[in-house]
Enzyme design. Sequence first.
Site, short mmCIF file in Angstrom:
data_model
loop_
_atom_site.label_atom_id
_atom_site.label_comp_id
_atom_site.label_asym_id
_atom_site.label_seq_id
_atom_site.Cartn_x
_atom_site.Cartn_y
_atom_site.Cartn_z
N ASP A 141 -2.89 -11.10 -1.01
CA ASP A 141 -3.26 -10.47 0.26
C ASP A 141 -4.77 -10.18 0.25
OD1 ASP A 141 -1.54 -8.62 2.47
OD2 ASP A 141 -3.56 -7.86 2.05
N HIS A 153 0.81 -1.23 0.00
CA HIS A 153 0.00 0.00 0.00
C HIS A 153 0.85 1.28 0.00
CE1 HIS A 153 -3.50 -2.46 0.69
NE2 HIS A 153 -3.10 -2.85 1.89
N ASP A 179 -3.40 -12.58 5.30
CA ASP A 179 -4.63 -12.11 5.96
C ASP A 179 -5.91 -12.61 5.30
OD1 ASP A 179 -4.09 -10.46 3.83
OD2 ASP A 179 -4.05 -8.60 4.97
N HIS A 192 -6.21 -7.58 0.99
CA HIS A 192 -6.45 -6.20 0.56
C HIS A 192 -5.90 -5.97 -0.84
CE1 HIS A 192 -6.27 -6.24 5.01
NE2 HIS A 192 -7.29 -5.41 4.91
ZN LIG Z 1 -3.71 -7.05 3.77
#
Ligand SMILES: [Zn+2]
Length: 334
Positions: A131, A95, A214, A133
């Site tokens: 991931d 990110h 995650d 996200h």
């Molecule tokens: Zn993540």
Amino acid sequence: MGWLPDERFIVAPMAEPKAVTRFHAPDYLEALRRAEKTQVVSDVDRDRYRIGAEGNPVYKEIYRRPMTSAGGVMLACRLTRDGGIVHCPGGGTHHGRPSRASGFCYLNDPVLGLLTWLDLGLDNIVYLDIDAHHGDGVQDAFHNDDRVLTISIHEAGRWPFTGLADDRAGGAARNLPAPQGFNDSEMRWLMTHAVLPLIAERRPQAIFLQCGADALEEDPLAKLSLSNNAHFAVVAALRDMAPRLVVTGGGGYNPYTVGRCWAGAWATLNRIPIPPRTTPEAEAVLRALVYNRAAGRNPPAHWFTTIQDEARDGVVRDEIKRLADLTLFERLDA
Ligand SMILES: [Zn+2]
């Protein structure tokens, strides 16, 4: 587990600032250095760089830690210049933005690694991000750049809320947002019917896998339901699809599932069969972990005594099949 002989282990070096400022703004790097030194952030730095804001905490190694994962990932890419596989579990901060922190990521080590490969003359790279996200920082860094195809499988409707199925980043990305409860069978479907054919068709010179932990069922931040067998299957599938492979970590907020997942990823890369029970040494490592959440008060025994989860197979929902079809179409508006 006895799987890592000393001579195979390299300590990640801190990155040189000049290697990092090709992507990150020098004034932002200075702000991180200031935050580490003083452990406080001025209002100006907080507003401008989001350090100490929006869930990007100030912590003791806020400069050294990201600089070390960046140094490790760039070294991993350099080490594979002539081919090979490197596992760098400290990397994967997908990110990070050129001049601000985002989503616990201060620097974007995947971007810096991919740039290292481009420097070596590679021009056909696949970045796969599993991931929970969306890998927004990496996608945006290579927007409209046909040398790097970024593919992200992530939870639909979760922060940062980007990476919709029709988001192609000018042709350089594919996004597969998965619904809550996403299971091993559904991951296998997306890989078999979308991701692996895309990669096979492209025949990349190198693959970068952001192997965040995650999306596992026991992770507290996401609502996906994978077992770590899903991660191991992805690692095994990529292992032979390109002459170069770098695997990093990423998100993961249950330390037991993170440790077991990434240890098993290493075993899979090395074709080491995972035994049904952890060694006493591995069990001691897992028992020494601290997990300050409700599930950490009374952890189930298999978090200590196994590396590999039970499979979490299930029905492959129609929306998963549609998502796979959508991903393979060349143009959505055609
Ligand atoms: Zn993540």
